[in-house]
Design an enzyme around this catalytic site. Structure first.
Site, PDB file in Angstrom:
ATOM      1  N   LYS A 171       0.825  -1.206   0.000  1.00  0.00           N
ATOM      2  CA  LYS A 171       0.000   0.000   0.000  1.00  0.00           C
ATOM      3  C   LYS A 171       0.859   1.255   0.000  1.00  0.00           C
ATOM      4  CE  LYS A 171      -4.356  -1.746   1.788  1.00  0.00           C
ATOM      5  NZ  LYS A 171      -5.403  -1.645   2.793  1.00  0.00           N
TER       6      LYS A 171
ATOM      7  N   LYS B  30      -5.985 -12.545  -8.714  1.00  0.00           N
ATOM      8  CA  LYS B  30      -7.232 -12.663  -7.963  1.00  0.00           C
ATOM      9  C   LYS B  30      -8.307 -11.766  -8.588  1.00  0.00           C
ATOM     10  CE  LYS B  30      -8.171 -11.334  -3.354  1.00  0.00           C
ATOM     11  NZ  LYS B  30      -7.796 -11.095  -1.971  1.00  0.00           N
TER      12      LYS B  30
ATOM     13  N   LYS C 166     -11.799  -6.119  -6.465  1.00  0.00           N
ATOM     14  CA  LYS C 166     -12.701  -4.974  -6.510  1.00  0.00           C
ATOM     15  C   LYS C 166     -12.048  -3.813  -7.229  1.00  0.00           C
ATOM     16  CE  LYS C 166     -13.000  -4.925  -1.769  1.00  0.00           C
ATOM     17  NZ  LYS C 166     -13.540  -4.727  -0.411  1.00  0.00           N
TER      18      LYS C 166
END
Ligand code: TRP
Length: 333
Positions: free
Chosen positions: A115, A197, A200
């Site tokens: 992040k 994966k 979102k």
């Protein structure tokens, strides 16, 4: 705490639009687990502001997510479904646990590293201590089990370490939680790149099926899913595209990969993709309908929010008072 059922805690962030991966990998399992455990399912909005959010957007998404928990089948009279920000004990316990967590431990967290790279202009202290808040979430309710994805396992290990460290100093204060990794649908992959994966935050809208996608969109996305060379429906690592579609089919129908191979023996990719689209549509339709109905029923949702946050506060403050006493804060008389 309640009866003889063990306690389960989990939470999701209201970022992006939930995908079929979130549904099959998490929400659907949460519903199954809710028979067996006393569950706390939180919308973890405190975690969400470690990245800049538009306030109105965050508020809307958080409410939608809470409603979606219920629409997916979680009974809000039995499960404690609430906003993290409505229980001040999360932040209070996080502060205390910050004083029992080492910089070195937090520096090793791979999600922090990822992040920080992604949000290089806003590497705030909250992003760094995010795992401590997560530990507080779990320990506040004395959770025995925590269903999490593999990407959160490192945070859960840290939670266990901090709980044990605290217990070693002050006696048995916290239950040391165990991870629970779901068996089915744990990892649904991107429809456009099955090595990744389903996420979102994927920039390609065709890569993910969103929970609120309409039937035509779902069918179209399944038809466009990348597949592999060859033409047979086989569950093989060398065929990651078809393997992913089989995983989706199985997550929706409860069937096994071998059964699915047999069912589509001799049939082509086109027919299989259409069938996958259909089972996804069938599975999501009732969830979408309940979501629409619940969204209109504002008074009901508001009552659920109020009652469940009272319930969560009650259990949270029991643990918090104990912890405060242990570390030496003055009694309240
Ligand atoms: N960090 C988790 C995620 O991003 C969400 C989360 C916050 C959580 N607190 C938690 C998950 C406690 C399980 C238990 O997915």
């Amino acid at each position: 705490m309640f009866n003889d059922q063990k306690i389960l805690f989990s939470g999701m962030q209201a970022t992006g639009t939930l995908t079929l991966g979130n549904y099959a990998g998490a929400l659907k399992n949460w519903v199954t687990l809710s028979d067996e455990y006393q569950c706390f399912y939180s919308v973890v909005d405190l975690h969400s502001i470690t990245i800049r959010r538009d306030p109105a957007d965050l508020r809307k998404r958080a409410r939608d997510l809470l409603i979606l928990y219920i629409a997916a089948g979680l009974d809000p009279e039995k499960n404690c479904i609430y906003y993290q920000s409505h229980v001040s004990g999360h932040a209070e316990l996080a502060w205390i646990l910050n004083c029992f967590t080492y910089m070195g431990e937090l520096n090793r967290m791979t999600q922090f590293k990822d992040k920080s790279r992604k949000h290089a202009d806003n590497i705030n202290a909250g992003l760094f201590t995010y795992p401590v808040l997560m530990a507080a979430d779990i320990l506040l309710y004395q959770a025995d089990v925590v269903p999490v994805g593999l990407d959160q396992m490192q945070h859960l290990e840290l939670t266990r370490d901090v709980a044990q460290r605290f217990n070693n100093i002050y006696g048995d204060v916290f239950t040391v939680p165990e991870p629970y990794v779901g068996k089915t649908g744990a990892s649904i992959k991107s429809l456009q790149d099955p090595s990744k994966k389903m996420s979102k935050s994927d920039e390609n809208p065709n890569a993910s099926i969103y929970l609120m996608d309409d039937p035509d969109t779902i069918i179209r996305k399944c038809k466009r899913a990348v597949t592999d060379s060859g033409s047979e429906i086989l569950y093989r690592d060398e065929k990651p595209g078809i393997k992913n579609l089989i995983d989706i089919y199985c997550a929706m129908t409860g069937k096994k990969p071998e059964e699915t191979e047999k069912e589509f023996d001799g049939k082509g990719y086109g027919e299989f993709k259409a069938a996958v689209g259909e089972v996804v549509v069938d599975q999501l339709r009732p969830v979408q309908q309940r979501f629409e109905e619940l969204s209109k029923n504002k008074d009901y949702i508001n009552r659920i929010i109020k009652e469940n946050s009272e319930k969560a506060n009650y259990y949270a403050s029991k643990t918090l008072r104990k912890v405060q006493r242990k570390v030496g804060f003055p009694d309240r008389g």
